[in-house]
Scaffold this motif. Structure first.
Motif, PDB file in Angstrom:
ATOM      1  N   GLU A  32       0.831  -1.201   0.000  1.00  0.00           N
ATOM      2  CA  GLU A  32       0.000   0.000   0.000  1.00  0.00           C
ATOM      3  C   GLU A  32       0.867   1.255   0.000  1.00  0.00           C
ATOM      4  N   ILE A  33       0.372   2.277  -0.597  1.00  0.00           N
ATOM      5  CA  ILE A  33       1.128   3.531  -0.700  1.00  0.00           C
ATOM      6  C   ILE A  33       1.398   4.085   0.702  1.00  0.00           C
ATOM      7  N   GLN A  34       2.667   4.435   0.961  1.00  0.00           N
ATOM      8  CA  GLN A  34       3.054   4.946   2.269  1.00  0.00           C
ATOM      9  C   GLN A  34       3.666   6.339   2.158  1.00  0.00           C
ATOM     10  N   ASN A  35       3.266   7.118   1.187  1.00  0.00           N
ATOM     11  CA  ASN A  35       3.789   8.480   1.041  1.00  0.00           C
ATOM     12  C   ASN A  35       3.281   9.347   2.185  1.00  0.00           C
ATOM     13  N   SER A  36       4.127  10.220   2.681  1.00  0.00           N
ATOM     14  CA  SER A  36       3.739  11.108   3.784  1.00  0.00           C
ATOM     15  C   SER A  36       4.387  12.466   3.595  1.00  0.00           C
ATOM     16  N   MET A  37       3.748  13.483   4.178  1.00  0.00           N
ATOM     17  CA  MET A  37       4.246  14.853   4.133  1.00  0.00           C
ATOM     18  C   MET A  37       4.121  15.456   5.522  1.00  0.00           C
ATOM     19  N   LYS A  38       5.069  16.349   5.862  1.00  0.00           N
ATOM     20  CA  LYS A  38       5.074  16.982   7.173  1.00  0.00           C
ATOM     21  C   LYS A  38       4.871  18.481   7.003  1.00  0.00           C
ATOM     22  N   HIS A  39       3.988  19.060   7.845  1.00  0.00           N
ATOM     23  CA  HIS A  39       3.673  20.483   7.783  1.00  0.00           C
ATOM     24  C   HIS A  39       3.899  21.094   9.170  1.00  0.00           C
ATOM     25  N   VAL A  83      -8.468  22.005   3.218  1.00  0.00           N
ATOM     26  CA  VAL A  83      -7.969  23.250   3.812  1.00  0.00           C
ATOM     27  C   VAL A  83      -8.448  23.312   5.258  1.00  0.00           C
ATOM     28  N   ILE A  84      -7.508  23.573   6.174  1.00  0.00           N
ATOM     29  CA  ILE A  84      -7.802  23.702   7.610  1.00  0.00           C
ATOM     30  C   ILE A  84      -7.551  25.146   8.010  1.00  0.00           C
ATOM     31  N   PHE A  85      -8.553  25.792   8.599  1.00  0.00           N
ATOM     32  CA  PHE A  85      -8.449  27.187   9.012  1.00  0.00           C
ATOM     33  C   PHE A  85      -8.118  27.272  10.501  1.00  0.00           C
ATOM     34  N   SER A  86      -7.405  28.352  10.874  1.00  0.00           N
ATOM     35  CA  SER A  86      -7.112  28.685  12.281  1.00  0.00           C
ATOM     36  C   SER A  86      -6.581  27.467  13.036  1.00  0.00           C
ATOM     37  N   VAL A  87      -5.429  27.022  12.623  1.00  0.00           N
ATOM     38  CA  VAL A  87      -4.833  25.818  13.207  1.00  0.00           C
ATOM     39  C   VAL A  87      -4.468  26.086  14.663  1.00  0.00           C
ATOM     40  N   THR A  88      -4.873  25.189  15.528  1.00  0.00           N
ATOM     41  CA  THR A  88      -4.541  25.247  16.949  1.00  0.00           C
ATOM     42  C   THR A  88      -3.823  23.970  17.361  1.00  0.00           C
ATOM     43  N   GLU A  89      -3.502  23.895  18.647  1.00  0.00           N
ATOM     44  CA  GLU A  89      -2.809  22.721  19.155  1.00  0.00           C
ATOM     45  C   GLU A  89      -3.641  21.457  19.001  1.00  0.00           C
ATOM     46  N   LYS A 146       2.222  27.928  11.941  1.00  0.00           N
ATOM     47  CA  LYS A 146       2.058  28.818  13.078  1.00  0.00           C
ATOM     48  C   LYS A 146       0.645  28.723  13.623  1.00  0.00           C
ATOM     49  N   SER A 147       0.528  29.041  14.847  1.00  0.00           N
ATOM     50  CA  SER A 147      -0.791  29.011  15.474  1.00  0.00           C
ATOM     51  C   SER A 147      -1.698  30.075  14.852  1.00  0.00           C
ATOM     52  N   GLY A 148      -2.917  29.667  14.513  1.00  0.00           N
ATOM     53  CA  GLY A 148      -3.883  30.570  13.921  1.00  0.00           C
ATOM     54  C   GLY A 148      -3.797  30.694  12.414  1.00  0.00           C
ATOM     55  N   SER A 149      -2.842  30.054  11.791  1.00  0.00           N
ATOM     56  CA  SER A 149      -2.700  30.145  10.341  1.00  0.00           C
ATOM     57  C   SER A 149      -3.544  29.071   9.650  1.00  0.00           C
ATOM     58  N   LEU A 206       2.400  22.312  15.260  1.00  0.00           N
ATOM     59  CA  LEU A 206       2.562  23.757  15.451  1.00  0.00           C
ATOM     60  C   LEU A 206       4.020  24.110  15.597  1.00  0.00           C
ATOM     61  N   GLU A 207       4.359  25.323  15.156  1.00  0.00           N
ATOM     62  CA  GLU A 207       5.719  25.809  15.310  1.00  0.00           C
ATOM     63  C   GLU A 207       5.996  26.093  16.780  1.00  0.00           C
ATOM     64  N   LYS A 208       7.095  25.580  17.280  1.00  0.00           N
ATOM     65  CA  LYS A 208       7.430  25.729  18.686  1.00  0.00           C
ATOM     66  C   LYS A 208       7.883  27.155  18.985  1.00  0.00           C
ATOM     67  N   VAL A 209       7.379  27.729  20.122  1.00  0.00           N
ATOM     68  CA  VAL A 209       7.714  29.093  20.540  1.00  0.00           C
ATOM     69  C   VAL A 209       8.721  29.026  21.685  1.00  0.00           C
ATOM     70  N   PRO A 210       9.872  29.795  21.631  1.00  0.00           N
ATOM     71  CA  PRO A 210      10.858  29.774  22.729  1.00  0.00           C
ATOM     72  C   PRO A 210      10.233  30.226  24.047  1.00  0.00           C
ATOM     73  N   ALA A 211      10.872  29.834  25.191  1.00  0.00           N
ATOM     74  CA  ALA A 211      10.349  30.165  26.515  1.00  0.00           C
ATOM     75  C   ALA A 211      10.352  31.665  26.762  1.00  0.00           C
ATOM     76  N   THR A 212      11.407  32.379  26.305  1.00  0.00           N
ATOM     77  CA  THR A 212      11.454  33.836  26.489  1.00  0.00           C
ATOM     78  C   THR A 212      10.304  34.512  25.774  1.00  0.00           C
ATOM     79  N   LEU A 213       9.929  33.960  24.641  1.00  0.00           N
ATOM     80  CA  LEU A 213       8.820  34.529  23.885  1.00  0.00           C
ATOM     81  C   LEU A 213       7.511  34.350  24.635  1.00  0.00           C
TER      82      LEU A 213
END
Length: 855
Positions: A557-564, A609-615, A567-570, A645-652
């Motif tokens: 079976e086809i096992q193709n995959s993609m990683k995205h 299409v997925i709108f307003s991506v959250t955790e 950012k939060s809310g995009s 989601l894109e990881k945000v640094p602790a200082t941020l």
């Protein structure tokens, strides 16, 4: 019969008007030119590649085009082997043009006949500027011998006329027209021994359109001692039916190979010519298909008898329907051997009608070949047949009985498609059964591959043959084992296509779901292969024409995959496409069914299409294809998408809290409101100039607020977070600055224009004089005139002496009226009354209206 035709036409019209239903199956897969590698042959300046002849022994395909004959490799048509040009002379070209034909198109030589005469010679014929000519092509050096035989009866005059031909044992059988106007149709046999033709009479041929001719050999050592027969297929105007307009009828005609003509009656004419009607009628939809476009006779060792396949359309109301009907040769022979004849009869209050003949039929049977029954009566040739038999077949060439299709219905009915050509192949699948695969070309340059299985007709795939939508004029099938191809000719070139595209399916389930008798899954090679090209194919090949893919291993079976990483809310788009038009796409999220609905999800044809991506949207998305085959539903994963989601640094994160507190939100909102109020406040130029203090105050408050924000921002470390930096970016105010500058520019342009026209007060006039000192004319000196309307007296005095020297031309208003003085302008000097009596007005004004009649 008339009422029956009228009823069928009425039902057809009702079916069309009501939009009854979609007819026929849809192609499962469409292959475009960019997806498949097809071989093309084309020579610049040459067109009309409409005649094809295949030599399987030499692996050569001969192509007849306009004024040229080519030999190309049948394994790769792009490889040209030889060419010969056959052009018309200037004299014939001019003579053809003098007769009213097009000198650039019709008055050329279109090759219409290419038939094998022997191993070293081809017999070729061309229209030759409406003077059909035949010649011999020597294959040794590929050149024409220049014999230039008269081609009447063998080749059409007009390249647009219908024609067909077949070479049988060195004799050319052709169906075409015998004169310049195309009004004399003929079925002709050209041979050195004898030349035979049809009678020039309406009952024999009535405006036929020939499509196909082929020979059917009599079985060896048959008990009847029958003869080989040549069949012709065409559409002609009916003589047995009357309607509001001409009724077209599909026909099959037959002549015997051993026919020599009659001795006294029907001299040099066919004595075995008979024709019958082909029925192609869909009783389910009450549709009658009365035009045959092409025919193919399938001859295979596995078949007990040849089978006739024909593609039909309907000319009634041009409904855009096509059908495929199949006939057994035995059904055709039974009509000719045992069917009733038709004859012309005079009916009361009507013209001549064709009705069934119920009288006595002479013996030997009219139109029959010389067989054992005739030989037993001492008739060994058509030359010694009795005149009674010959006269009967001359007057009764039309059979009353019709040829019905296999199953009494079409094999395929399709809407919005016009089939032009057909070829049929027979292939033995891995289940031991043989399947008849039909290849059908369309008037849009497409090729459909259809197969019948368990009374179900399926269109496996649709192939785009030509880049432009153009009719396929000829279709040819190669039967050589291991080297089977389809060749298609059109106006622009020749295309070579394989019978199957098995290698395009990259998974076991895809290979099984195509249900193609040519394709099977090879577990060792992990690929879909063509069973005709697998000479050492073993029992490990997987092929299930019922669509059961349970034998497919999960590892295939086809096992193709993609990683995205988003950012939060995009918004993120997950792409997924499939080739099968019969399958549907569903989505799974973390192994659970996903309900793709707005406002969160928007499913597209080839994406999600997925709108307003959250955790909560992070995870694994699977694109699954589901296809139903009978009672079986087959699912397979086409593509996997991993969203995180894109990881945000602790200082941020600590910095973000400063701007997410309620107080900070309130201050930011108040400041934004003030900025917007200032930017959107509309003031005139006078207001701005007269209220500098107010503006300064607002500017001072803005400066203080901005300073406070700058101090706050100086305490925040530099991060890549929009919520922390959008207030300090100068680019965020670029739109507002552009709008302000635009309005200022427009105001200056408007001010300059009004100043130039003199619409502004006197303070603007010095500037205008300075700018246009060289071009400005002296403005007219208008005197002040007081105008008033009083009950007893109106005083209005204007000095006429001002206008004695200069006559002013009034402004053209588009009306032919007298000049008025309503605006204080005096058109001409008026002398005072000689009597010296004071008048109410010093100026005479004769009022005339724009719509009044002037003298």
């Amino acid at each position: 019969m008339l009422f029956g035709m009228a009823f069928n036409a009425l039902c057809l019209a009702l079916c069309i008007a009501l939009g009854a239903a979609e007819f026929g199956p849809a192609p499962r897969i469409t292959w475009h030119l960019k997806e498949i590698n097809l071989m093309h042959f084309h020579v610049p300046g040459i067109s009309s590649y409409s005649t094809l002849l295949l030599s399987e022994e030499k692996d050569v395909l001969y192509v007849g085009a306009r004024e040229a004959i080519f030999a190309v490799s049948s394994l790769n048509v792009a490889e040209k082997l030889n060419e010969a040009y056959w052009k018309v002379t200037d004299e014939k070209n001019n003579e053809c043009a003098w007769k009213g034909k097009s000198k650039q198109t019709e008055c050329l030589n279109y090759i219409r006949v290419i038939q094998p005469l022997n191993d070293k010679t081809l017999y070729v014929c061309g229209t030759n500027a409406f003077q059909p000519t035949c010649d011999y092509l020597d294959l040794t050096d590929f050149r024409l011998l220049g014999k230039s035989e008269d081609g009447k009866g063998r080749c059409p005059f007009d390249p647009a006329q219908s024609y067909t031909s077949v070479m049988v044992d060195g004799e050319l059988y052709s169906g075409t027209s015998f004169n310049f106007l195309g009004s004399e149709p003929i079925i002709f046999r050209h041979s050195p021994q004898s030349q035979l033709r049809t009678e020039y009479a309406v009952p024999w041929l009535n405006e036929p359109s020939f499509v196909y001719a082929d020979v059917i050999r009599a079985p060896a050592n048959n008990l009847q001692g029958d003869d080989d027969k040549v069949y012709f297929f065409f559409t002609e105007v009916s003589v047995e039916y009357e309607f509001f307009s001409k009724v077209l009828i599909p026909r099959v005609a037959r002549v015997c190979k051993g026919d020599q003509g009659g001795l006294r009656t029907l001299q040099k004419k066919w004595t075995s010519f008979l024709k019958a009607k082909l029925i192609c009628h869909s009783s389910e939809n009450n549709l009658i298909f009365n035009v045959v476009n092409d025919v193919f006779i399938l001859k295979h060792p596995d078949l007990t008898e040849p089978k006739i396949y024909g593609v039909f359309t309907s000319h009634l109301n041009n409904v855009g329907l096509s059908a495929v009907c199949a006939y057994n040769v035995s059904s055709v022979e039974e009509v000719f051997a045992k069917g009733k004849y038709m004859h012309s009869a005079t009916v009361e209050q009507s013209n001549t009608k064709w009705v069934r003949y119920n009288g006595e039929v002479p013996k030997p049977r009219p139109g029959a070949c010389i067989n054992n029954e005739a030989r037993a009566m001492n008739y060994t040739s058509s030359l010694n047949l009795p005149d009674m038999t010959l006269q009967f077949v001359k007057d009764h060439p039309l059979m009353d009985d019709s040829v019905t299709p296999v199953g009494n219905k079409p094999k395929l009915v399709l809407r919005k498609v016009i089939y032009t050509q057909i070829v049929v192949d027979r292939v033995k699948a891995l289940d031991g059964n043989s399947y008849e695969v039909m290849f059908l070309s369309t008037d849009k340059g497409m090729l459909h591959k259809a197969v019948s299985q368990d009374t179900e007709m399926r269109i496996i795939e649709e192939i785009v043959l030509f880049p432009h939508l153009q009719p396929v004029q000829n279709l040819l099938l190669s039967n050589k084992e291991g080297k089977k191809f389809i060749y298609a000719g059109s106006d622009t070139g020749v295309v070579q296509s394989p019978l199957a595209f098995c290698e395009k399916f990259t998974s076991c389930k895809d290979c099984i779901l195509t249900r193609d008798p040519y394709c099977a899954w090879h577990p060792v090679k992990h690929s879909c292969v063509n069973i005709l090209q697998e000479s050492n194919a073993d029992e490990s090949l997987v092929q299930q024409l019922n669509g059961d893919a349970s034998q497919c291993p999960d590892s295939d079976e086809i096992q193709n995959s993609m990683k995205h990483t988003v950012k939060s809310g995009s918004t993120v788009e997950l792409k997924c496409s499939q080739k099968s038009k019969l399958a549907s796409l569903v989505w799974q999220f973390n192994k659970k069914a996903l309900k793709t609905e707005l406002p969160k999800y928007h499913p597209l044809e080839h994406a999600l299409v997925i709108f307003s991506v959250t955790e909560r949207d992070s995870g694994i998305y699977e694109c699954i294809s589901q296809e139903e085959v009978g009672d079986i539903k087959v699912s397979q994963v086409l593509l996997k998408h991993e969203v995180e989601l894109e990881k945000v640094p602790a200082t941020l994160e600590s910095t973000t809290h400063l701007y997410t507190e309620p107080e900070a939100k309130s201050q930011t909102t108040t400041m934004s409101t003030k900025v917007l109020e200032l930017s959107t406040r509309k003031k005139t130029t006078a207001q701005i100039l007269t209220t500098p203090v107010a503006v300064t105050g607002v500017s001072t408050r803005l400066l203080e607020s901005t300073t406070a924000l700058t101090e706050m921002h100086s305490k925040v470390p530099e991060v890549q977070m929009e919520k922390a930096m959008y207030l300090t970016k100068p680019s965020d105010c670029s739109l507002l600055i552009c709008l302000v500058l635009l309005f200022a520019l427009l105001f200056l342009i408007l001010l300059a224009y009004n100043c130039y026209k003199g619409f502004l007060p006197n303070w603007c006039l010095p500037i205008r004089t300075l700018l246009f000192s060289g071009k400005q004319k002296t403005p007219p000196d208008y005197s002040d005139c007081e105008q008033g309307v009083k009950e007893n007296l109106v005083d209005s005095k204007c000095s006429p002496s001002q206008f004695e020297d200069t006559q002013k031309i009034p402004h053209d208003t588009g009306y032919e009226t007298e000049l008025d003085c309503g605006n204080g302008t005096v058109p001409q000097a008026v002398k005072p009354d000689e009597s010296g009596t004071d008048q109410p007005f010093d100026v005479k004004c004769d009022l005339k209206y724009a719509d009044s009649d002037g003298d």
